[in-house]
Design a protein around this motif. Sequence first.
Motif, PDB file in Angstrom:
ATOM      1  N   GLU A   1     -20.629  -0.702   4.669  1.00  0.00           N
ATOM      2  CA  GLU A   1     -21.790  -1.089   4.142  1.00  0.00           C
ATOM      3  C   GLU A   1     -22.356   0.200   3.463  1.00  0.00           C
ATOM      4  N   VAL A   2     -23.153  -0.110   2.429  1.00  0.00           N
ATOM      5  CA  VAL A   2     -23.928   1.047   1.903  1.00  0.00           C
ATOM      6  C   VAL A   2     -25.656   0.766   2.253  1.00  0.00           C
ATOM      7  N   LEU A   3     -25.843   1.837   2.793  1.00  0.00           N
ATOM      8  CA  LEU A   3     -27.469   1.908   3.313  1.00  0.00           C
ATOM      9  C   LEU A   3     -28.180   2.807   2.441  1.00  0.00           C
ATOM     10  N   GLU A   4     -29.157   2.169   2.176  1.00  0.00           N
ATOM     11  CA  GLU A   4     -30.032   3.032   1.260  1.00  0.00           C
ATOM     12  C   GLU A   4     -31.124   4.129   2.088  1.00  0.00           C
ATOM     13  N   LEU A   5     -31.134   5.155   1.800  1.00  0.00           N
ATOM     14  CA  LEU A   5     -32.238   6.477   2.246  1.00  0.00           C
ATOM     15  C   LEU A   5     -32.711   7.080   1.129  1.00  0.00           C
ATOM     16  N   PRO A   6     -33.704   7.606   1.547  1.00  0.00           N
ATOM     17  CA  PRO A   6     -34.299   8.883   0.521  1.00  0.00           C
ATOM     18  C   PRO A   6     -33.181   9.949   0.276  1.00  0.00           C
ATOM     19  N   GLU A   7     -32.929  10.532  -0.858  1.00  0.00           N
ATOM     20  CA  GLU A   7     -32.257  11.793  -0.852  1.00  0.00           C
ATOM     21  C   GLU A   7     -32.537  12.794  -0.028  1.00  0.00           C
ATOM     22  N   GLU A   8     -33.831  13.256   0.179  1.00  0.00           N
ATOM     23  CA  GLU A   8     -34.005  14.445   0.897  1.00  0.00           C
ATOM     24  C   GLU A   8     -33.840  13.957   2.459  1.00  0.00           C
TER      25      GLU A   8
ATOM     26  N   ARG B   1     -25.648   9.854  -3.103  1.00  0.00           N
ATOM     27  CA  ARG B   1     -26.705  10.708  -3.443  1.00  0.00           C
ATOM     28  C   ARG B   1     -28.197  10.191  -2.640  1.00  0.00           C
ATOM     29  N   ASP B   2     -28.274   8.826  -2.595  1.00  0.00           N
ATOM     30  CA  ASP B   2     -29.354   8.267  -2.113  1.00  0.00           C
ATOM     31  C   ASP B   2     -28.943   7.214  -1.126  1.00  0.00           C
ATOM     32  N   THR B   3     -27.658   7.044  -0.769  1.00  0.00           N
ATOM     33  CA  THR B   3     -27.255   5.960  -0.001  1.00  0.00           C
ATOM     34  C   THR B   3     -26.140   6.761   0.923  1.00  0.00           C
ATOM     35  N   ILE B   4     -25.880   6.037   1.976  1.00  0.00           N
ATOM     36  CA  ILE B   4     -24.743   6.311   3.094  1.00  0.00           C
ATOM     37  C   ILE B   4     -23.938   5.360   3.140  1.00  0.00           C
TER      38      ILE B   4
ATOM     39  N   GLY C   1     -33.328   3.718   9.821  1.00  0.00           N
ATOM     40  CA  GLY C   1     -34.241   3.634   8.541  1.00  0.00           C
ATOM     41  C   GLY C   1     -33.533   3.138   7.379  1.00  0.00           C
ATOM     42  N   GLY C   2     -32.053   3.274   7.385  1.00  0.00           N
ATOM     43  CA  GLY C   2     -31.239   2.770   6.076  1.00  0.00           C
ATOM     44  C   GLY C   2     -31.374   1.604   5.871  1.00  0.00           C
ATOM     45  N   ARG C   3     -31.536   1.050   4.572  1.00  0.00           N
ATOM     46  CA  ARG C   3     -31.710  -0.367   4.106  1.00  0.00           C
ATOM     47  C   ARG C   3     -30.386  -0.862   3.440  1.00  0.00           C
ATOM     48  N   LEU C   4     -29.630  -1.867   3.996  1.00  0.00           N
ATOM     49  CA  LEU C   4     -28.648  -2.235   3.756  1.00  0.00           C
ATOM     50  C   LEU C   4     -28.555  -2.972   2.057  1.00  0.00           C
TER      51      LEU C   4
END
Lengths: 318, 419, 266
Positions: free
Chosen positions: B182-189, B225-228, B267-270
């Motif tokens: 899965e790729v989860l989106e989170l802010p870079e910082e 960068r902005d995902t995990i 808090g990561g968004r799929l």
Amino acid sequence: MTRALVFSPDDDRCLELISAASVATGGGLDGVDLLLAGPAGEERLRTPSSTGVGRIVVAEWSDPTDAFSVDRALRAWIGRERPDYVLLTSDRIGRQVAGGLAQLLGGGASTEVVGLESAGGSLTVKRMVLGGKGIASEEVDTPAVLAIQPGRFPPAEASGTAGGAAEVVRLEDPGADHRVRIVERRPRERSGVRLEDAEVVVVAGRGFERREDLRLAFELAEALGGAVGATRPLVADLGWLPGSDWIGISGVRISPRLMVAVGVSGQMQFLAGALDSKVIVAVNKDPNAPIVGASDYAVVADLYEFLPALIEVLRGGR
Amino acid sequence: MSFDAVVVGAGPAGSAAALQMARRGMSVLLVERGERPGTKNVFGGRMYSWALEKLVPGFRGEAPLEREVTREVLGFLWRDSWVEFQVGRGERAAGQGYTLLRPRFDSWLAEVAEGEGVTLVSGIRVDAPVVEGGRVTGIAAGPDRIAAPVTILAEGALGLLAEAAGLRPPTRARDFAVGVKEVLELPEEKIEDRFGLSSGEGSAQLYLGDFTGGIPGGGFVYTNRDTISVGVTLRLGAYSAGEARARTWEVLERFKSHPRIASYLRGGRLVEYSAHSLPETQYGRVRAAGPGVAAVGDAAGLAANLGITVRGMDFALESGRLAAEAAASGDLLSYPRALREGPVGRTFERFGAAARFMENPRLYSSYPRVIVAAASRSFDVREEVRGEGLIGIARSELGAAGVSTVRALLDVLAAARSM
Amino acid sequence: MDVAALVKLALDVEGLRAEPGEAPRVDQAPTKVSEIDLNAVEEAVSIRERVGGSVTAFSVLNWGPLSRRMREAREAAKRVLAMGADRFVLVADEAAVGADTGFTAAALAAALRARGPFDLVLAGEGTEDSFGGLVPGRLAQELGWPYVPYADGVEVGGGGSVRVRRAVGDFEEVVEVDLPAVISVTQEINKPRIPTLMQILQAGKKPLEVLSLSDLGLPGPGAGRGVRVSSVVSPRVERRGVVIEAESPREAAERLVEELRRAGVI
């Protein structure tokens, strides 16, 4: 005075458009004219007249279900009066005529309008775009043609003043455009209730393996007092249901109290046609299907096991 | 229409081969099955960059890389506890590679190839190699045949074309592992704070533990960068493909809900998920070239599947480049030798021992428990000091896990030998 | 018959990321040929196959940034040409990016006049990203041609007219329209062909013409007229997101019915 012309093939929708027109014109209905296609006796005139609209334009010769004849009537009036706004229902008839009328007026046009806001003499139109992923706010200059989604405005009510005040204007037939001829016309075949009007809709998707299994969807619809629709592949690719019954952005748009999506993955093209459902229930084997994230209640289960159980519970069986 | 070479598959191996042949003046047709390069392969979170360095020396400024890996973590999870070993490198440009997202990377590399004059055609499925008199003379796709003196198969792990070309034996179900990601989106910082990274730095983290339920395999977390990217790979040879995938999703859920992993992902968004069959190593079982044809990348079995991690993009790029050089020299059959004698072959020679070690079932059951329990007991101050020290704790935990000390020592020796 | 097919490079809404309350990230999303426009291309090609003539595809780039979209447009053109169109005319100009439907129609009309004459213009009834359905009607008005939307079937007869089968409201109609005309098609009309490898390779040799607004003698969209998009925001989806998990189908059914009753839905 800002003037608006309102037309819908459905007299009830006309009342919604009158409400919308009052927003566009900045409040008053004096400048709002209503076009009625087809014979309009006293009975038909009574309700719209009591709302306080300025004029009721009657095109007796026009057929409200024939888009070409509606187009002709609208053009006849628009060519003469050049209203600032033309408000239509965003159905196939409305969308057919909107572009041509806008170009004729040399103005803007928006279809699929979900809301209007008037501030400081300018009108902002809200419409659904990007397959339901965005709501665009568009500033529209006059003249403009606006095609409004059904059910977005409350019907205009009878005003306090004496009813029947609207001036009735008879519109002459300017003569048909002979380049377009309807050579055949017949009512559409439908499998039952109009999906657009249904309070409960059970939608069947690719999760159904065989045509005969749709029986489960029909039984569920019966238990819920609703209608059955399908996603595009079941209608267009497999031909399991007639052409009027697929739900999606270019098919039927539904806005029921309850939609039960069974074996539907939830592609954008489908969801955009069902976004206005008040409550969405999804039944799907795959917990990662997009429909699960877009639903109020999701049951992750095999429809072949779950539907019989649900039907039984709804029927009060043990 | 004729070409000097046809390449099937616009992944890293195929694009590398096409690019290098075009540079050597050959006319090249590159055929991709997906709508655009990268759409069919969403796997791979980390690439070791040595091979790309040779192929596109200026790649750092151009390629869509996510983060440079400066942190490596090997973690053991057991119940709600964990132990992580972190290796950090202070210096940048340590050459340990980058995290990247395949759809972007693959389409970039294919564009580089197009820039060198390669003709790229997407959305076309190649049905078979055309074999005439024991020699591959081109490809068949739908009603069309394209003839070319050189055909390079970069079709991926399934290798059906390579099989039809006589380069590899039939694929067996047990040769595959299953991976889900899965790729989860989170802010870079937020990613940088959470993983203790500075801008542009990345962390590659692998985990063993009881979340697999004793099935050989593991979990991974890569920072983009902005995902995990978070996922698990499992060797599920005994199950049918569908069942294996269902199991793998369950394992992923368990992995993600472990408190340590959950703390990274909070808090990561799929934004994307995918399941994939991962190749087991076929090196040695596949002939890399035959008359008129060569296999590169996964199609040539060049993936090193170590249970918890699959390494293959660097091998893919290098094998593509070597096959191209051989084709350009007019002697395609020299490619297998170049492959064998280069870094790819040398790695695989040492790989067998590591792979055997990774098959050790204790790695997926007893040892995570022993390591976690022993480590946490060493820091447990409620107990009286019994003077047993770390070795003593380890011994008693091994006993509790039912592993003899001798067995464990042998395993440690095996690990030391194979890594 | 010389047929023009209108093709929009629509935003791929499936790949669009959208956070409720924020603007969808349209710059990051790819564009591709709007699906229903592929039906229009298919119909145009099959008409040429039946009666001869030519097929020219026209497109006005509507989404920016132009640098990125040009590459996608070339790919899109290749696909349309591979399906059998004879040439592709692309109007690409910074000034046309984000223009309203009236301007798009005017640009198309100018391009059609410049590369015509044509007997028939075919377009999709709407595009996935906007679904306004306005451009074909506006174009018909601009050209002074009759307009028949929602074709589920097009039959080319002799004598300078075509018959269109379509459904509007509660009726099915067969409409005869004199040429030249503008017709929009639905997804029901056909199944767009998937080009073969050879067709894609040959498409690379077919003419792709890129025109700017000044090539067409058009000024940019004038100010103070038409429609300006002031913002696009993703709707907040207020769905409850309750996932019902249960031991047995029966139990799941009971839980669902209970939830729906409590919510007053049934």
